[in-house]
Design an enzyme around this catalytic site. Structure first.
Site, PDB file in Angstrom:
ATOM      1  N   LYS A 270       0.851  -1.193   0.000  1.00 46.94           N
ATOM      2  CA  LYS A 270       0.000   0.000   0.000  1.00 46.94           C
ATOM      3  C   LYS A 270       0.880   1.233   0.000  1.00 46.94           C
ATOM      4  O   LYS A 270       1.976   1.244   0.568  1.00 46.94           O
ATOM      5  CB  LYS A 270      -0.906   0.024   1.243  1.00 46.94           C
ATOM      6  N   GLU A 327      -7.441  11.952  13.549  1.00 51.94           N
ATOM      7  CA  GLU A 327      -6.584  10.791  13.823  1.00 51.94           C
ATOM      8  C   GLU A 327      -5.562  11.059  14.920  1.00 51.94           C
ATOM      9  O   GLU A 327      -4.656  11.878  14.759  1.00 51.94           O
ATOM     10  CB  GLU A 327      -5.854  10.365  12.545  1.00 51.94           C
ATOM     11  N   GLU A 371      -6.724  -2.013   3.801  1.00 51.65           N
ATOM     12  CA  GLU A 371      -6.019  -0.835   4.300  1.00 51.65           C
ATOM     13  C   GLU A 371      -6.029  -0.813   5.817  1.00 51.65           C
ATOM     14  O   GLU A 371      -5.007  -0.544   6.482  1.00 51.65           O
ATOM     15  CB  GLU A 371      -6.696   0.439   3.778  1.00 51.65           C
ATOM     16  N   GLU A 511     -12.482  10.740  -3.522  1.00 50.31           N
ATOM     17  CA  GLU A 511     -12.277  10.616  -2.074  1.00 50.31           C
ATOM     18  C   GLU A 511     -11.424  11.761  -1.548  1.00 50.31           C
ATOM     19  O   GLU A 511     -11.683  12.303  -0.467  1.00 50.31           O
ATOM     20  CB  GLU A 511     -11.625   9.279  -1.739  1.00 50.31           C
TER      21      GLU A 511
END
Length: 527
Positions: A270, A327, A371, A511
């Site tokens: 990723k 986050e 993910e 996104e």
């Protein structure tokens, strides 16, 4: 393996009737030991809004930092405003977190500290942040934001659990004049409080906080979120100004397609690729405090942060890096760490039924679950060796923000003592975690190499760690996403997307637009 950094015994608390006495004792110790001495004194003060403190110190050439967070699980509320710079921690580019921690320990080793040692956020703190990748090319865009900038403020205003504190910190040298220093501090404090009370940028209290800031000449009206496409709780965006892609859509999508091909060929699992957009305001500057006031109302559970380096601003105006991050990177309190997996995103719905359907689609998405699993695996591998216990939930939950939903898994752990009886400080944990697969990729070295080679932008502090560190080596850092760099009437905004083998570049572009809405909405009304 991160190095375990022992912290010194709790610094000596020096009884002092007022600041001048503490400074005089600091000079005596400095002369005895032949080294500069940190003198720090905390006192309770009348109620204030830290955002008003941050706003009121604008335009004076002083370094300013703002931090605010309400934990949705515990209800814990903390807000900080740091003004001025008593000491800037040194950082080695080859080991930025370890070297910064070592410098902080040296500052504290002989410190004279007066005030409570157990109230979170009170006392001497190092506030600031780090660049996402010190080895990536640097550009003039991020002038004023070095690879590491953790600074001990002269004045730290703390609002926590309904109490309000002011910590004054200074480095006293053998040749210092305590009376002169005390006078300077009194004047700085009076200016800061006066400006906060009468600044024209008056900011509204954040609900459910009950902060009072008497004397504000005006207040920013409350922003009531209005429905818009893809979100039934976020504010309608103003039609102007419009963001402009730094890298055209077709070129950015080509970069994504090439990265997905690399992943399918087995070069990595990723990578997170970011986009940069520019926003310009003609004839006026963006107001950072106003943008933060809007963000605190629209995103009540986010990590709000802002760093303004101060100094000579030149003709372009004072740079400010700010954001409302969903986050947490890591929190460390009482030897207990808290972090989370936050990876996988989808829009909010315009109705409850549509919102639930979108959330169910995200939970069922194989791409997003991959993910998410990569982040969980990294956390287990990096934190497990340092913990007596480490709890990572098995099934991701949905976390719903004003304009986006994420897959989320909480992580809790208790640190274990090392062979020498010490436990890691929070910067040791930051070193192990940053960058997480959620903002960098996996494996980390391969993902960073691809980002440096293909992304074609200077992330600077975007997606880097931003937060604070206390005298016990504990504190909290967030990941600096949903963020923007402001300089006068110019703004640069950033958003990243996690790319895996089956990623569709058109969907990833959409996104990224969704993730940009938070800052675009805040800046659209910031004048």
């Amino acid at each position: 393996m991160a190095t375990l950094h022992p912290y010194p015994p709790r610094p000596v608390l020096v009884p002092a009737d007022h600041l001048a006495n503490a400074l005089a004792e600091g000079r005596r110790r400095a002369r005895t030991l032949g080294v500069p001495i940190l003198v720090s004194r905390a006192e309770r003060v009348p109620a204030f809004d830290p955002l008003a403190i941050f706003a009121g110190a604008a335009g004076r050439g002083l370094r300013r930092v703002f931090w605010e967070h309400r934990d949705r699980d515990t209800g814990h509320q903390l807000a900080l405003a740091g003004i001025g710079s008593a000491f800037t921690l040194a950082s080695d580019p080859d080991a930025p977190f370890a070297s910064t921690a070592a410098d902080w320990r040296s500052v504290l080793a002989a410190a004279l500290i007066e005030g409570p040692a157990t109230i979170r956020g009170v006392g001497p703190l190092a506030l600031g942040g780090f660049r996402f990748d010190p080895r990536a090319p640097h550009t003039a865009l991020w002038t004023g934001f070095p690879d590491c900038s953790l600074v001990l403020p002269i004045l730290t205003f703390t609002s926590v659990a309904g109490e309000h504190w002011l910590t004054t910190s200074l480095i006293v040298r053998p040749e210092s004049d305590p009376a002169s220093l005390a006078g300077d501090i009194r004047r700085l404090r009076e200016r800061a409080i006066h400006a906060a009370q009468f600044t024209s940028a008056g900011v509204p209290p954040r609900m459910p906080y009950a902060w009072a800031t008497p004397g504000l000449s005006r207040s920013v009206p409350a922003i009531r979120p209005q429905p818009e496409a893809g979100s039934h709780t976020s504010r309608r965006l103003a039609p102007s100004p419009q963001p402009e892609d730094i890298l055209p859509e077709t070129e950015w999508r080509h970069v994504v397609d090439q990265a997905a091909l690399d992943i399918r060929q087995g070069n990595l699992a990723k990578v997170v690729l970011a986009r940069e957009v520019a926003l310009s305001r003609s004839g006026s500057s963006f107001d950072p405090a106003d943008a933060l006031a809007r963000l605190r109302l629209t995103f009540p559970d986010a990590y709000l942060f802002a760093v303004a380096p101060g100094g000579d601003q030149g003709t372009a105006g004072e740079p400010v890096f700010l954001g409302a991050s969903p986050e947490r990177l890591i929190r460390l309190a009482g030897g207990v760490l808290d972090t989370s997996c936050l990876a996988g995103s989808i829009a909010r719905g315009s109705t409850v039924a549509e919102d639930d359907a979108l959330g169910a689609r995200l939970v069922a998405s194989a791409k997003d679950r991959v993910e998410h699993a990569l982040v969980a695996t990294m956390l287990r591998e990096q934190l497990g060796p340092l913990c007596e216990t480490l709890e990572i939930g098995g099934t991701p939950e949905l976390t719903r923000l004003a304009n986006v939903q994420h897959l989320h898994t909480p992580v809790h752990g208790t640190l274990a003592a090392g062979p020498d009886g010490t436990v890691p400080c929070i910067l040791d944990l930051v070193a192990r975690l940053h960058p997480t697969p959620a903002v960098g990729g996996s494996p980390r070295p391969e993902a960073l190499e691809l980002i440096r080679r293909r992304e074609r932008l200077d992330r600077g502090w975007y997606a880097g760690p931003v937060g604070w560190l206390d005298r016990h080596g504990e504190g909290e850092f967030a990941v600096a996403i949903r963020s923007a760099l402001l300089r006068g009437g110019e703004a640069r905004l950033f958003a990243g997307c996690g790319i895996v083998g089956d990623s569709d570049s058109r969907s990833e572009y959409q996104e990224s637009r969704l993730k940009l809405r938070a800052m675009l909405g805040a800046l659209a009304g910031s004048a």
